[in-house]
Design a protein around this motif. Structure first.
Motif, PDB file in Angstrom:
ATOM      1  N   PHE A 117       0.845  -1.198   0.000  1.00 39.49           N
ATOM      2  CA  PHE A 117       0.000   0.000   0.000  1.00 39.49           C
ATOM      3  C   PHE A 117       0.885   1.256   0.000  1.00 39.49           C
ATOM      4  N   TRP A 118       0.309   2.356  -0.426  1.00 39.73           N
ATOM      5  CA  TRP A 118       1.029   3.629  -0.467  1.00 39.73           C
ATOM      6  C   TRP A 118       1.566   4.024   0.909  1.00 39.73           C
ATOM      7  N   ASP A 119       0.814   3.673   1.955  1.00 40.18           N
ATOM      8  CA  ASP A 119       1.228   4.081   3.300  1.00 40.18           C
ATOM      9  C   ASP A 119       1.936   2.973   4.073  1.00 40.18           C
ATOM     10  N   GLY A 120       2.186   1.834   3.434  1.00 40.35           N
ATOM     11  CA  GLY A 120       2.939   0.762   4.061  1.00 40.35           C
ATOM     12  C   GLY A 120       2.235   0.086   5.211  1.00 40.35           C
ATOM     13  N   ARG A 121       0.913   0.116   5.224  1.00 43.48           N
ATOM     14  CA  ARG A 121       0.195  -0.419   6.381  1.00 43.48           C
ATOM     15  C   ARG A 121       0.209  -1.945   6.461  1.00 43.48           C
ATOM     16  N   ALA A 122       0.629  -2.603   5.410  1.00 37.96           N
ATOM     17  CA  ALA A 122       0.776  -4.063   5.438  1.00 37.96           C
ATOM     18  C   ALA A 122       2.239  -4.395   5.175  1.00 37.96           C
ATOM     19  N   ALA A 123       2.772  -5.299   5.987  1.00 39.54           N
ATOM     20  CA  ALA A 123       4.194  -5.609   5.893  1.00 39.54           C
ATOM     21  C   ALA A 123       4.536  -6.447   4.674  1.00 39.54           C
ATOM     22  N   ASP A 124       3.589  -7.276   4.220  1.00 44.53           N
ATOM     23  CA  ASP A 124       3.872  -8.176   3.110  1.00 44.53           C
ATOM     24  C   ASP A 124       2.585  -8.508   2.367  1.00 44.53           C
ATOM     25  N   LEU A 125       2.700  -9.343   1.347  1.00 47.57           N
ATOM     26  CA  LEU A 125       1.535  -9.671   0.534  1.00 47.57           C
ATOM     27  C   LEU A 125       0.485 -10.449   1.317  1.00 47.57           C
ATOM     28  N   GLN A 234      11.107   2.823   1.258  1.00 56.40           N
ATOM     29  CA  GLN A 234      11.057   3.735   2.400  1.00 56.40           C
ATOM     30  C   GLN A 234       9.966   4.784   2.152  1.00 56.40           C
ATOM     31  N   PHE A 235       9.762   5.644   3.135  1.00 55.93           N
ATOM     32  CA  PHE A 235       8.688   6.637   3.076  1.00 55.93           C
ATOM     33  C   PHE A 235       9.284   8.041   3.005  1.00 55.93           C
ATOM     34  N   HIS A 236       8.818   8.795   2.026  1.00 52.86           N
ATOM     35  CA  HIS A 236       9.360  10.126   1.793  1.00 52.86           C
ATOM     36  C   HIS A 236       8.215  11.130   1.659  1.00 52.86           C
ATOM     37  N   ALA A 237       8.442  12.314   2.190  1.00 52.17           N
ATOM     38  CA  ALA A 237       7.399  13.342   2.190  1.00 52.17           C
ATOM     39  C   ALA A 237       7.308  14.007   0.820  1.00 52.17           C
ATOM     40  N   ILE A 238       6.095  14.086   0.300  1.00 54.11           N
ATOM     41  CA  ILE A 238       5.850  14.766  -0.965  1.00 54.11           C
ATOM     42  C   ILE A 238       4.389  15.174  -1.015  1.00 54.11           C
ATOM     43  N   GLN A 239       4.142  16.405  -1.418  1.00 54.13           N
ATOM     44  CA  GLN A 239       2.773  16.871  -1.638  1.00 54.13           C
ATOM     45  C   GLN A 239       2.645  17.222  -3.112  1.00 54.13           C
ATOM     46  N   VAL A 240       2.115  16.272  -3.863  1.00 58.96           N
ATOM     47  CA  VAL A 240       1.974  16.493  -5.293  1.00 58.96           C
ATOM     48  C   VAL A 240       0.771  17.398  -5.545  1.00 58.96           C
ATOM     49  N   PRO A 241       0.719  18.038  -6.697  1.00 58.82           N
ATOM     50  CA  PRO A 241      -0.388  18.965  -6.982  1.00 58.82           C
ATOM     51  C   PRO A 241      -1.756  18.322  -6.767  1.00 58.82           C
ATOM     52  N   LEU A 246      -2.634  12.579   3.847  1.00 56.01           N
ATOM     53  CA  LEU A 246      -1.628  12.621   4.910  1.00 56.01           C
ATOM     54  C   LEU A 246      -0.660  11.445   4.876  1.00 56.01           C
ATOM     55  N   GLY A 247      -0.895  10.500   3.978  1.00 51.44           N
ATOM     56  CA  GLY A 247       0.064   9.434   3.779  1.00 51.44           C
ATOM     57  C   GLY A 247       0.239   8.529   4.980  1.00 51.44           C
ATOM     58  N   ARG A 248       1.490   8.232   5.319  1.00 55.87           N
ATOM     59  CA  ARG A 248       1.791   7.259   6.374  1.00 55.87           C
ATOM     60  C   ARG A 248       1.321   7.729   7.745  1.00 55.87           C
ATOM     61  N   TYR A 249       1.090   9.012   7.901  1.00 56.34           N
ATOM     62  CA  TYR A 249       0.574   9.540   9.165  1.00 56.34           C
ATOM     63  C   TYR A 249      -0.731   8.848   9.559  1.00 56.34           C
ATOM     64  N   VAL A 250      -1.535   8.469   8.579  1.00 59.69           N
ATOM     65  CA  VAL A 250      -2.806   7.789   8.843  1.00 59.69           C
ATOM     66  C   VAL A 250      -2.567   6.467   9.577  1.00 59.69           C
ATOM     67  N   VAL A 251      -1.406   5.860   9.339  1.00 62.37           N
ATOM     68  CA  VAL A 251      -1.066   4.582   9.965  1.00 62.37           C
ATOM     69  C   VAL A 251      -0.405   4.780  11.325  1.00 62.37           C
ATOM     70  N   THR A 252       0.566   5.686  11.392  1.00 62.89           N
ATOM     71  CA  THR A 252       1.387   5.818  12.602  1.00 62.89           C
ATOM     72  C   THR A 252       0.953   6.929  13.546  1.00 62.89           C
ATOM     73  N   GLU A 253       0.258   7.945  13.000  1.00 64.08           N
ATOM     74  CA  GLU A 253      -0.117   9.150  13.748  1.00 64.08           C
ATOM     75  C   GLU A 253       1.108   9.879  14.292  1.00 64.08           C
ATOM     76  N   GLU A 254       2.240   9.651  13.662  1.00 67.75           N
ATOM     77  CA  GLU A 254       3.463  10.382  13.993  1.00 67.75           C
ATOM     78  C   GLU A 254       3.536  11.630  13.122  1.00 67.75           C
ATOM     79  N   GLU A 255       3.730  12.776  13.756  1.00 65.17           N
ATOM     80  CA  GLU A 255       3.757  14.035  13.023  1.00 65.17           C
ATOM     81  C   GLU A 255       4.777  13.998  11.884  1.00 65.17           C
TER      82      GLU A 255
END
Length: 328
Positions: A117-125, A234-241, A246-255
């Motif tokens: 997933f885009w936010d990495g919420r699942a570790a594997d298939l 890995q996870f990288h911050a990007i705000q495309v047009p 909020l990306g991975r924040y939805v999973v971790t709630e880390e600012e």
């Protein structure tokens, strides 16, 4: 698809490509050495070995719409083999016409990813497989009801029994996930023109694509898009047009995880448009320009964009062989 069908081409290709290695001398060895060819198979977890029976079952389940609440949506609805195993629309359309928040990633080479997933919420298939079935916006199916539907077909009873022969009641959520994951690990695209180039075929890609490879390295694209699958996972911050996701924040709630997304693979990127997490970028040229601006702080000129795009087009590999199954 059989295990034999996967392994034999690997052995033949290895012998042929080794013979060609010595012929590749175009002065770009230092650049070629920064890349890795795609293996024919990803790592196989110890608790989900590949068997022909499991792959066949997973193939059936991937195309099975009756594990959705509507009975008309399957995994293949959004991961269409004819469309690069994606759907080529900005954001996926699921149950009752609902539109998801993100662009559908291809399942090609997904076994090489470090998370799903885009936010990495699942570790594997295996962890990923059941999510879309239960997601209200996707297949919207209660998992127990999905299993009950499968139990109702004698053919599925037979196929689950063959895939998991030592279990009294093999139609379980765990086995469903493992079969889907096993099938997806066969959906790989080796032997792209760039792979052949890495193995020594100097004529496999154009001079413009070679210029694009050099630009890809020199401009730093390879920092995130590296390894055999062109992703560091890995996870990288990007705000495309146009994106407020909020990306991975939805999973971790880390600012610190706000707007961070897993680096997508660039394998087969030419056939898995549109791009970015919101699918709002229609062309590969636009995507290259945006990534230059957002991630590298660079304004690529048209020649550089054209060269990198030509390089990315060489990453389209041989599509996997599979059979559209006859469902019960």
């Amino acid at each position: 698809m059989t295990i034999k069908a996967i392994v034999i081409p690997v052995l033949i290709a290895g012998a042929v490509l080794t013979t060609n290695m010595a012929s590749a001398e175009d002065g770009l060895e230092n650049y070629r050495n920064r890349f890795e060819a795609l293996p024919h198979l990803p790592p196989i977890p110890a608790d989900n070995s590949l068997t022909e029976e499991k792959i066949e079952l997973g193939n059936m389940l991937f195309f099975e719409p009756r594990i959705s609440s509507s009975g008309v949506i399957s995994c293949a609805t959004c991961h269409n083999p004819a469309l690069g195993w994606a759907d080529r629309i900005p954001r996926a359309v699921g149950h009752d016409g609902q539109i998801g928040e993100r662009n559908t990633p291809t399942v090609l080479n997904s076994g090489f990813l470090g998370s799903q997933f885009w936010d990495g919420r699942a570790a594997d298939l295996e962890a990923q497989a059941l999510g879309p079935i239960e997601a209200p916006v996707e297949m919207a199916m209660d998992l127990e009801m999905a299993l009950d539907r499968l139990v109702g077909f004698e053919l599925y009873q037979e196929k689950f029994g063959e895939a998991y022969p030592n279990q009294e009641d093999p139609i379980t959520d765990d086995n469903l996930a493992h079969a889907l994951a096993a099938f997806q690990r066969t959906l790989n695209t080796p032997n792209s023109p760039f792979d052949r180039y890495l193995h020594g075929d100097q004529e496999a890609i154009s001079e413009q694509a070679k210029d694009g490879m050099v630009a890809f390295v020199d401009n730093g694209c390879i920092a995130c898009h590296r390894g055999s699958n062109f992703t560091d996972s890995q996870f990288h911050a990007i705000q495309v047009p146009g994106s407020t996701d909020l990306g991975r924040y939805v999973v971790t709630e880390e600012e610190s995880d706000k707007y961070r997304f897993r680096t997508p693979t660039l394998r087969n990127v030419a056939v898995t448009y549109p791009y970015m997490n919101n699918g709002a970028t229609e062309t590969l040229e636009e995507a290259v320009a945006i990534m230059g601006q957002e991630m590298l702080g660079r304004e690529f000129d048209n020649d550089t964009i054209g060269d990198i795009t030509a390089f990315l087009n060489t990453l389209t590999g041989e599509m996997p062989e599979f059979e559209v199954p006859a469902l019960p």
